[in-house]
Design a protein around this motif. Structure first.
Motif, mmCIF file in Angstrom:
data_model
loop_
_atom_site.group_PDB
_atom_site.id
_atom_site.type_symbol
_atom_site.label_atom_id
_atom_site.label_comp_id
_atom_site.label_asym_id
_atom_site.label_seq_id
_atom_site.Cartn_x
_atom_site.Cartn_y
_atom_site.Cartn_z
ATOM 1 N N MET A 155 0.825 -1.217 0.000
ATOM 2 C CA MET A 155 0.000 0.000 0.000
ATOM 3 C C MET A 155 0.858 1.264 0.000
ATOM 4 S SD MET A 155 -2.923 -1.059 2.748
ATOM 5 C CE MET A 155 -3.831 -2.600 2.529
ATOM 6 N N VAL A 156 1.974 1.198 0.725
ATOM 7 C CA VAL A 156 2.797 2.399 0.884
ATOM 8 C C VAL A 156 4.116 2.323 0.115
ATOM 9 C CG1 VAL A 156 1.793 2.932 3.130
ATOM 10 C CG2 VAL A 156 3.864 1.543 3.022
ATOM 11 N N ALA A 157 4.337 1.199 -0.573
ATOM 12 C CA ALA A 157 5.596 1.059 -1.331
ATOM 13 C C ALA A 157 5.375 0.138 -2.514
ATOM 14 C CB ALA A 157 6.693 0.508 -0.423
ATOM 15 N N PRO A 158 4.449 0.490 -3.407
ATOM 16 C CA PRO A 158 4.088 -0.452 -4.471
ATOM 17 C C PRO A 158 5.279 -0.897 -5.314
ATOM 18 C CG PRO A 158 3.141 1.728 -4.900
ATOM 19 C CD PRO A 158 3.695 1.746 -3.516
ATOM 20 N N GLU A 159 6.103 0.052 -5.721
ATOM 21 C CA GLU A 159 7.144 -0.318 -6.689
ATOM 22 C C GLU A 159 8.366 -0.959 -6.041
ATOM 23 O OE1 GLU A 159 7.869 2.643 -9.598
ATOM 24 O OE2 GLU A 159 5.823 2.480 -10.353
ATOM 25 N N GLN A 160 8.577 -0.677 -4.752
ATOM 26 C CA GLN A 160 9.743 -1.280 -4.105
ATOM 27 C C GLN A 160 9.538 -2.782 -3.910
ATOM 28 O OE1 GLN A 160 8.647 1.785 -3.392
ATOM 29 N NE2 GLN A 160 9.887 2.760 -1.814
ATOM 30 N N LEU A 161 8.281 -3.192 -3.663
ATOM 31 C CA LEU A 161 8.046 -4.581 -3.263
ATOM 32 C C LEU A 161 7.644 -5.497 -4.404
ATOM 33 C CD1 LEU A 161 6.402 -3.748 0.123
ATOM 34 C CD2 LEU A 161 8.555 -4.923 -0.228
ATOM 35 N N ALA A 162 7.138 -4.961 -5.479
ATOM 36 C CA ALA A 162 6.818 -5.774 -6.655
ATOM 37 C C ALA A 162 7.110 -4.887 -7.857
ATOM 38 C CB ALA A 162 5.357 -6.207 -6.625
ATOM 39 N N LEU A 215 -4.166 -16.429 -5.491
ATOM 40 C CA LEU A 215 -2.872 -15.988 -6.035
ATOM 41 C C LEU A 215 -1.809 -16.030 -4.945
ATOM 42 C CD1 LEU A 215 -4.022 -12.955 -8.234
ATOM 43 C CD2 LEU A 215 -2.888 -15.035 -9.066
ATOM 44 N N PHE A 216 -2.193 -15.624 -3.755
ATOM 45 C CA PHE A 216 -1.276 -15.641 -2.606
ATOM 46 C C PHE A 216 -0.723 -17.060 -2.409
ATOM 47 C CE2 PHE A 216 -1.021 -16.582 1.984
ATOM 48 C CZ PHE A 216 0.032 -15.746 2.341
ATOM 49 N N GLN A 217 -1.624 -18.047 -2.496
ATOM 50 C CA GLN A 217 -1.186 -19.435 -2.307
ATOM 51 C C GLN A 217 -0.305 -19.892 -3.466
ATOM 52 O OE1 GLN A 217 -5.167 -21.151 -1.737
ATOM 53 N NE2 GLN A 217 -4.506 -21.793 0.306
ATOM 54 N N THR A 218 -0.708 -19.547 -4.687
ATOM 55 C CA THR A 218 0.011 -20.024 -5.870
ATOM 56 C C THR A 218 1.376 -19.363 -6.008
ATOM 57 O OG1 THR A 218 -2.115 -20.290 -6.936
ATOM 58 C CG2 THR A 218 -0.203 -20.312 -8.376
ATOM 59 N N ILE A 219 1.399 -18.040 -5.794
ATOM 60 C CA ILE A 219 2.654 -17.293 -5.931
ATOM 61 C C ILE A 219 3.556 -17.552 -4.728
ATOM 62 C CG2 ILE A 219 3.596 -14.914 -5.959
ATOM 63 C CD1 ILE A 219 1.124 -14.157 -7.669
ATOM 64 N N GLY A 220 2.947 -17.841 -3.591
ATOM 65 C CA GLY A 220 3.717 -18.142 -2.393
ATOM 66 C C GLY A 220 4.100 -16.917 -1.598
ATOM 67 N N GLY A 221 3.355 -15.848 -1.733
ATOM 68 C CA GLY A 221 3.618 -14.631 -0.953
ATOM 69 C C GLY A 221 2.656 -13.533 -1.349
ATOM 70 N N PRO A 222 2.661 -12.424 -0.575
ATOM 71 C CA PRO A 222 1.650 -11.380 -0.789
ATOM 72 C C PRO A 222 2.086 -10.205 -1.659
ATOM 73 C CG PRO A 222 2.755 -11.020 1.293
ATOM 74 C CD PRO A 222 3.435 -12.203 0.661
ATOM 75 N N ASN A 223 3.357 -10.206 -2.108
ATOM 76 C CA ASN A 223 3.825 -8.996 -2.812
ATOM 77 C C ASN A 223 3.573 -9.062 -4.314
ATOM 78 O OD1 ASN A 223 4.571 -7.701 -0.489
ATOM 79 N ND2 ASN A 223 6.626 -8.566 -0.503
ATOM 80 N N PHE A 224 2.293 -8.943 -4.674
ATOM 81 C CA PHE A 224 1.881 -8.896 -6.082
ATOM 82 C C PHE A 224 0.675 -7.975 -6.164
ATOM 83 C CE2 PHE A 224 -0.463 -12.280 -4.019
ATOM 84 C CZ PHE A 224 -1.778 -12.026 -4.410
#
Ligand code: NAP
Length: 230
Positions: A155-162, A215-224
């Motif tokens: 929410m506060v760092a969209p481009e840094q994390l994905a 997607l969280f389960q498939t990708i294996g994390g929340p940063n998308f």
């Protein structure tokens, strides 16, 4: 956006903390609200994501003020709703209608039911949304639904994390309120802000949550997140 603008954040969970810290870092005057300030500070266990208790977070964020939902709402010219979906309307009742009237309410909450485990079910859908319920209950507030489609850190760092361009959605009845929120979103790093329309359009972003969970389960994390390709 005016530096020092007062923002109340309702919620002490990951979203409340992350958005409060992000906005404070941008120069806003932030006040975080909870149900019972004393009880919340007495918690010693990490939260369900393993984050340290709220007291530790607060000590690490000098300059951010803290109190009841009502105090946070009274403080804010803008009020961020970062409460558990089931607690959103009760939290706003506790905040007090007189502290919400005329204000922009940035609603990030999702109507999720984890009682049957993961993935969660939606408690409101199809013909209604939590955003609409808030707007109906507080007709003099200007509800803008946004940021509920991404993980708190994004929410506060969209481009840094994905890496890449992300799209964030906005729904609300008041054009001026959406212009204000859009400016805040841009200052947080969101470049592609799509105004979906009135508050009934909050149904789509809220009903995206079942896909988010898979997607969280498939990708294996929340940063998308989503990018809308035109
Ligand atoms: N976690 C994420 O990455 C994420 C991403 C997008 C959207 N969201 C949505 O953002 C909201 C906040 O999520 P979160 O993960 O930060 O924490 P959460 O555990 O869902 O919510 C914590 C907050 O909800 C309040 N609350 C819980 N039950 C309540 C009730 N019955 N009455 C009044 N208040 C109540 C708590 O009050 P106290 O302070 O008094 O304990 C606390 O401040 C949720 O609606 C969630 O679906 C979360």
């Amino acid at each position: 956006m005016e530096i020092g603008l007062k923002i109340g954040v309702l919620g002490t969970g990951t979203v409340g903390r992350t958005v409060a810290a992000g906005l404070h870092g941008l120069g806003y005057d932030v006040f975080v609200g909870t149900r019972d300030p004393r009880k919340t500070l007495e918690r010693t266990d990490p939260d369900r994501y393993g984050n340290p208790p709220f007291k530790t977070w607060l000590e690490n964020h000098p300059g951010i003020r803290y109190g009841t939902f009502a105090q946070a709402a009274e403080h804010g010219a803008i009020v961020v709703i970062a409460t558990n979906g089931n607690g959103t309307l009760p939290a706003l009742e506790a905040a007090g209608e007189y502290n919400l009237n005329g204000k922009v309410l940035i609603d990030i909450s999702n109507p999720l039911d984890f009682s049957q485990g993961f993935p969660p079910l939606l408690t409101i859908c199809n013909t209604d949304s939590l955003g609409e319920q808030i707007q109906r209950r507080f007709p003099n507030a200007k509800v803008v639904k946004t940021l509920n489609t991404v993980n708190a850190a994004l929410m506060v760092a969209p481009e840094q994390l994905a890496k890449g361009d992300h799209t964030i959605f906005m729904s609300g009845n008041d054009l001026e309120a959406k212009a204000t929120v859009s400016e805040i979103l841009r200052s947080l790093g969101w470049k592609d802000v799509i105004d979906l329309g009135d508050i009934t359009t909050a149904r789509g972003p809220e009903m995206y949550l079942p896909l988010w969970a898979r997607l969280f389960q498939t990708i294996g994390g929340p940063n998308f997140s989503i990018r809308v390709v035109r």
